[in-house]
Design an enzyme around this catalytic site. Structure first.
Site, short mmCIF file in Angstrom:
data_model
loop_
_atom_site.label_atom_id
_atom_site.label_comp_id
_atom_site.label_asym_id
_atom_site.label_seq_id
_atom_site.Cartn_x
_atom_site.Cartn_y
_atom_site.Cartn_z
N ARG A 7 0.83 -1.20 0.00
CA ARG A 7 0.00 0.00 0.00
C ARG A 7 0.86 1.25 0.00
O ARG A 7 1.83 1.35 0.74
CB ARG A 7 -0.90 0.00 1.25
CG ARG A 7 -2.06 0.92 1.15
CD ARG A 7 -2.86 0.88 2.43
NE ARG A 7 -3.82 -0.20 2.49
CZ ARG A 7 -4.96 -0.27 1.81
NH1 ARG A 7 -5.25 0.68 0.94
NH2 ARG A 7 -5.80 -1.26 1.97
N ASP A 66 7.15 -5.87 3.85
CA ASP A 66 6.03 -6.67 4.31
C ASP A 66 5.59 -7.90 3.53
O ASP A 66 6.03 -8.15 2.40
CB ASP A 66 4.82 -5.77 4.54
CG ASP A 66 4.30 -5.97 5.96
OD1 ASP A 66 4.84 -6.81 6.68
OD2 ASP A 66 3.33 -5.29 6.35
N ARG A 95 -7.32 -1.40 13.78
CA ARG A 95 -8.04 -1.78 12.58
C ARG A 95 -8.93 -2.94 12.94
O ARG A 95 -8.63 -3.70 13.87
CB ARG A 95 -7.06 -2.26 11.49
CG ARG A 95 -6.47 -1.20 10.61
CD ARG A 95 -5.57 -1.81 9.54
NE ARG A 95 -4.60 -2.72 10.11
CZ ARG A 95 -4.70 -4.03 10.10
NH1 ARG A 95 -5.74 -4.63 9.53
NH2 ARG A 95 -3.76 -4.78 10.63
N ARG A 140 -10.06 -4.47 5.31
CA ARG A 140 -10.21 -5.76 4.60
C ARG A 140 -11.63 -6.32 4.72
O ARG A 140 -11.84 -7.51 4.99
CB ARG A 140 -9.21 -6.77 5.17
CG ARG A 140 -7.81 -6.23 5.14
CD ARG A 140 -6.82 -7.05 5.90
NE ARG A 140 -5.58 -6.28 6.06
CZ ARG A 140 -4.60 -6.59 6.87
NH1 ARG A 140 -4.67 -7.67 7.61
NH2 ARG A 140 -3.53 -5.83 6.95
N ASP A 149 39.62 -31.51 -3.58
CA ASP A 149 38.74 -32.19 -2.63
C ASP A 149 37.56 -32.76 -3.43
O ASP A 149 37.26 -32.27 -4.53
CB ASP A 149 38.27 -31.16 -1.59
CG ASP A 149 37.09 -31.65 -0.80
OD1 ASP A 149 37.15 -32.77 -0.28
OD2 ASP A 149 36.08 -30.91 -0.74
O1 LIG Z 1 -2.92 -2.41 3.88
P1 LIG Z 1 -4.02 -2.94 4.75
O2 LIG Z 1 -4.43 -4.32 4.36
O3 LIG Z 1 -5.16 -1.98 4.83
O4 LIG Z 1 -3.47 -3.07 6.24
C1 LIG Z 1 -2.82 -2.03 6.94
C2 LIG Z 1 -1.41 -2.40 7.34
O5 LIG Z 1 -1.51 -3.35 8.40
C3 LIG Z 1 -0.34 -4.02 8.86
O6 LIG Z 1 0.42 -3.25 9.81
C4 LIG Z 1 1.57 -3.73 10.48
O7 LIG Z 1 2.57 -2.77 10.50
C5 LIG Z 1 2.72 -1.96 11.65
C6 LIG Z 1 3.92 -1.09 11.46
O8 LIG Z 1 5.08 -1.85 11.34
C7 LIG Z 1 2.83 -2.84 12.89
O9 LIG Z 1 2.90 -2.02 14.04
C8 LIG Z 1 1.63 -3.76 12.99
O10 LIG Z 1 1.78 -4.64 14.09
C9 LIG Z 1 1.44 -4.56 11.72
O11 LIG Z 1 0.22 -5.27 11.79
C10 LIG Z 1 0.47 -4.50 7.69
O12 LIG Z 1 1.69 -5.09 8.12
C11 LIG Z 1 0.69 -3.46 6.61
O13 LIG Z 1 1.37 -4.05 5.52
C12 LIG Z 1 -0.66 -2.97 6.15
O14 LIG Z 1 -0.52 -1.99 5.15
O1 LIG Z 2 -8.52 6.15 12.70
C1 LIG Z 2 -7.33 5.83 12.70
C2 LIG Z 2 -6.83 4.85 13.56
C3 LIG Z 2 -5.48 4.53 13.52
N1 LIG Z 2 -4.65 5.17 12.67
C4 LIG Z 2 -3.22 4.85 12.62
O2 LIG Z 2 -3.03 3.51 12.18
C5 LIG Z 2 -1.81 3.01 12.69
C6 LIG Z 2 -2.04 1.60 13.19
O3 LIG Z 2 -0.82 0.97 13.31
P1 LIG Z 2 -0.59 -0.26 14.28
O4 LIG Z 2 0.82 -0.62 14.18
O5 LIG Z 2 -1.08 0.03 15.66
O6 LIG Z 2 -1.51 -1.46 13.71
P2 LIG Z 2 -1.76 -2.00 12.20
O7 LIG Z 2 -3.09 -1.46 11.81
O8 LIG Z 2 -0.67 -1.48 11.37
O9 LIG Z 2 -1.80 -3.48 12.32
C7 LIG Z 2 -1.35 3.96 13.78
O10 LIG Z 2 -0.25 4.70 13.32
C8 LIG Z 2 -2.55 4.88 13.98
O11 LIG Z 2 -2.22 6.20 14.31
C9 LIG Z 2 -5.15 6.14 11.81
O12 LIG Z 2 -4.38 6.72 11.07
N2 LIG Z 2 -6.48 6.47 11.87
MG LIG Z 3 34.45 -31.24 0.71
#
Ligand SMILES: O=P(O)(O)OC[C@H]1O[C@H](O[C@H]2O[C@H](CO)[C@@H](O)[C@H](O)[C@H]2O)[C@H](O)[C@@H](O)[C@@H]1O
Ligand SMILES: O=c1ccn([C@@H]2O[C@H](COP(=O)(O)OP(=O)(O)O)[C@@H](O)[C@H]2O)c(=O)[nH]1
Ligand SMILES: [Mg+2]
Length: 725
Positions: free
Chosen positions: A10, A140, A272, A310, A497
């Site tokens: 993304r 990722d 999320r 999703r 070898d």
């Molecule tokens: O692109 P989506 O399918 O909408 O999902 C959003 C992102 O979710 C995941 O986030 C992860 O990354 C964070 C930052 O490193 C981490 O804190 C969190 O624990 C993870 O779940 C996913 O890895 C991303 O690729 C997605 O874009």
């Molecule tokens: O309404 C919202 C709720 C969450 N976040 C952002 O989404 C990210 C969530 O990242 P996290 O690592 O906690 O979980 P992921 O969704 O990546 O698994 C954080 O930076 C939040 O500030 C956002 O932009 N808008």
């Molecule tokens: Mg050998």
């Protein structure tokens, strides 16, 4: 000028189709803001999916143009690619599997085909934009195959890979039918990063067990390159959150909250929509709190933000219904005219609103079942300017490794979560501040900028390390020199070898017999009267006699116990005894019965314990045990314990390949020397070779040899060139 190319599924912005035309919004997530600092610099660019499917080419062109101005480049996905690659393989196969929800994993070959196809599509985009010297950073689980695809297109490029979600234990990962291709895909990178050491450890264990590669000290040797694996816990843009919380607008933003809340405590929950986040269990724990501690009713409100995510995937739809029902039930059971226990929002909020919530909340309740890192909890900490507030954090979130001053809970233990909430509600302010201060220091020091810079730094380091090994690899010029010296030589000795040098490594050592190509090569080398070709091996003499005995080669067997100069009879090089075997064999036998897959090879004057088919960790453990045991006996009976690749060999102390080659060097006049070997036992040979000899190590491990070659294939190529002189 070289640039950095970032690639993630993304893009940091999402395209929306509105009545008035295309609109661009920021994507949720910390990655976008974090890498924002680098992708806009110079010629850097971010490649990714803009989050919609487009039917109209004109519209696509428009998006390409709009994004170009913001240093982004879109990869468009069709409806079916969104279904099968994004929702399918990424989020119905990899996501559940890597988050230990294996029962949700869908195994579907069509999804896998789409996954490969879309990874290729991303590779195409990289190829269009990349120049030699660029640094490529892939992000990722949606793009696990991309590093290897890029490597194929640009063999020398500098590729980093970072995985934002957990890497599961081998026992879970092995369930994926495509496990090997996935690992090979990731191993196209030079540096592979995870949020935690546990993820890195699990990955290394899978590499060793599934791909059979050496993974000592977090360095993988794939035969061509050293690949570094390490933990890089991702930080946040700390200053940004702290500044937002302290901004003049914030005071105004908080007024309506205070009006609604009065003196109530606020528990905050933000995620999320995802089953990995543990939302239903969190709600149940909150319900239990109200049930078991009636004194908290009307004194606490749970602010629960669930960001749509999703929502076309079945399990996410089901989860939405479960949450709706639970919230409905709890609110209807406990609400009063003036109080609603849960303020539930199903939508996303802009960062300013989030900041207001972080500021107003007394407790952040972050209880995922599994989370790669979790940035929300870090943003909460950074927003607490007065250092008041308590974080309750699941031990299953990567962030718990850094935030030890939080109240750490197990999200499967509802009782513990209830107690944690209670403790947080009554925690004295001083204690809150002590804990908060500690956590803030950690996050301030290791913020997103540090994260990027440390990752890039390590990538540079491993590239330099590879380069220093590569400079030792036989260059074109040195190869020419070798061939020239060979041609000039009148009395040449070639020490070769066998296993790992002339042939590759096989699961069963008996299968490594010489193929037609090798036999021809040896014939060709021995036909030349100026050559003495010495096969110097640890194998027993019978096998070597059978495999290459018909050729006019010299053979050294059992690392130098036996020798057969050209077509003469076998002779023993040393007067040795093997009476010690009666004492040693029972110990090895015992190890074989304790270690499934291991076996003993018996040679005339040595015993070898093989463990190439054993589980690698168990194999290393038992090898160490057996080694210690034998070491202890060996000293008294004039034996040595030799460690090789997946073998432990015990033999007389006076035998090694170094002593063996000395015999040849003493007896035969020579003006050209070449020695090639791959194993630890070949180092003895390299050590004894005179300064002007060509010594070549096969593989990328450190060696006393002057040069390196990648594989037995490369060795054969070189020997063929020698033959052709
Ligand atoms: O692109 P989506 O399918 O909408 O999902 C959003 C992102 O979710 C995941 O986030 C992860 O990354 C964070 C930052 O490193 C981490 O804190 C969190 O624990 C993870 O779940 C996913 O890895 C991303 O690729 C997605 O874009
Ligand atoms: O309404 C919202 C709720 C969450 N976040 C952002 O989404 C990210 C969530 O990242 P996290 O690592 O906690 O979980 P992921 O969704 O990546 O698994 C954080 O930076 C939040 O500030 C956002 O932009 N808008
Ligand atoms: Mg050998």
């Amino acid at each position: 000028m070289s640039k950095t190319i970032i690639i993630s599924n993304r893009l940091p912005i999402k395209v929306q189709r509105k009545e008035e035309g295309l609109a661009y919004e920021t994507s949720e997530g910390g990655l976008a803001t974090g890498l924002g600092s680098i992708y806009k610099e110079g010629d850097n660019v971010w490649i990714g999916w803009p989050g919609l499917s487009f039917e109209d080419e004109e519209e696509e062109k428009q998006v390409v143009q709009d994004l170009k101005q913001q240093s982004m480049h879109p990869v468009f996905l069709t409806e079916s690619e969104i279904k099968e690659f994004y929702e399918g393989f990424s989020n119905e196969t990899l996501w559940p599997s890597f988050h230990y929800f294996s029962q949700y994993t869908v195994y579907d070959d069509a999804y896998w085909a789409a996954y490969q196809h879309v990874n290729q599509k991303f590779c195409q985009a990289v190829m269009e934009l990349a120049q030699p010297g660029d640094t490529i950073w892939v992000h990722d689980y949606q793009l696990l195959l991309l590093p290897a695809y890029i490597r194929e297109a640009f063999p020398d490029s500098s590729i980093g890979f970072f995985q934002h979600i957990p890497f599961p234990s081998y026992e879970v990962f092995r369930m994926l039918p495509w496990r090997e291709q996935i690992l090979k895909g990731m191993l196209g990178a030079d540096l592979i990063g995870f949020h935690t050491y546990d993820d890195a450890r699990h990955f290394l264990s899978s590499v060793s067990r599934i791909a059979g590669m050496n993974t000592a000290q977090g360095l993988i040797d794939n035969g061509h390159r050293q690949i570094m694996v390490d933990a890089f816990p991702m930080g946040i843009d700390y200053t940004k959150y702290a500044q937002l919380a302290g901004s003049p607008e914030m005071k105004e933003k908080l007024i309506p909250y205070h009006e609604v809340l009065h003196d109530q405590k606020v528990i905050l929950s933000i995620d999320r929509l995802d089953y990995s986040k543990g939302i239903p269990a969190r709600l149940q724990a909150f319900e239990l709190l109200l049930q078991e501690y009636p004194e908290f009713r009307e004194k606490v409100t749970l602010f629960m933000l669930v960001v749509p995510s999703r929502d076309q995937v079945e399990k996410y739809k089901e989860l939405k219904e479960t949450i709706d029902e639970l919230v409905g039930r709890i609110n209807s059971s406990y609400r009063t005219i003036t109080w609603n226990p849960i303020q539930y929002f199903y939508r996303s909020f802009p960062i300013e609103e989030l900041s207001a919530l972080y500021t107003v909340a007394d407790i952040a309740l972050i209880t995922p079942m599994r989370d790669g890192m979790n940035l929300v909890c870090k943003e909460f900490i950074a927003s607490k300017l007065d250092q008041k507030g308590v974080l309750i954090l699941s031990e299953m979130a990567g962030a718990s490794k850094e935030l030890s001053e939080a109240i750490i809970i197990n999200p499967n233990d509802l009782g513990q979560m209830v107690q944690a909430m209670r403790e947080a509600m009554i925690m004295p302010e001083e204690e809150q501040q002590t804990r908060m201060q500690h956590m803030q220091e950690v996050l301030k020091r290791y913020d997103i900028h540090q994260w990027v810079s440390i990752f890039m730094n390590r990538l540079e380091y491993i590239k330099l390390k590879q380069l220093s090994l590569a400079t030792e690899s036989l260059s074109k010029q040195e190869r020419q020199q070798l061939l020239q010296d060979y041609t000039r030589g009148q009395q040449r000795i070639l020490f070769l070898d066998y296993d790992g040098t002339l042939t590759g490594f096989t699961q069963n050592p008996k299968h490594a017999f010489p193929d037609e190509e090798l036999l021809h090569l040896l014939e060709c080398l021995t036909q030349e009267s100026k050559n003495r070709v010495v096969i110097i091996s640890g194998r027993d003499r019978n096998t070597l006699q059978q495999w290459v005995g018909h050729l006019p080669v010299d053979i050294i067997a059992e690392h130098g116990v036996w020798m057969r100069p050209q077509t003469q009879e076998w002779q023993m090089m040393h007067h040795l005894t093997n009476e010690w075997k009666t004492e040693v064999r029972p110990i090895m036998d015992m190890h074989v019965s304790r270690t499934p897959g291991s076996f003993i090879e018996e040679k005339d004057y040595s015993l070898v314990w093989h463990y190439r088919k054993v589980d690698p960790t168990l194999g290393e453990l038992r090898a160490r045990e057996l080694g210690n045991h034998l070491q202890f006996m060996a000293a008294n009976i004039n034996l040595q314990v030799m460690e090789g690749d997946k073998v432990l060999e015990i033999k007389n102390v006076e035998v090694n390949k170094g002593i063996a080659v000395l015999r040849w060097l003493e007896l035969l006049p020579h003006d050209f020397l070449l020695a090639i070997g791959d194993d630890r036992t070949d180092e003895d040979m390299f050590k004894m070779m005179p300064e002007d000899a060509y010594t070549i190590k096969v593989g990328s491990q450190r060696s006393l040899a002057k040069y390196h070659l990648d594989s037995s294939k490369e060795v054969r190529k070189l020997l063929q060139e020698v033959c052709d002189q």
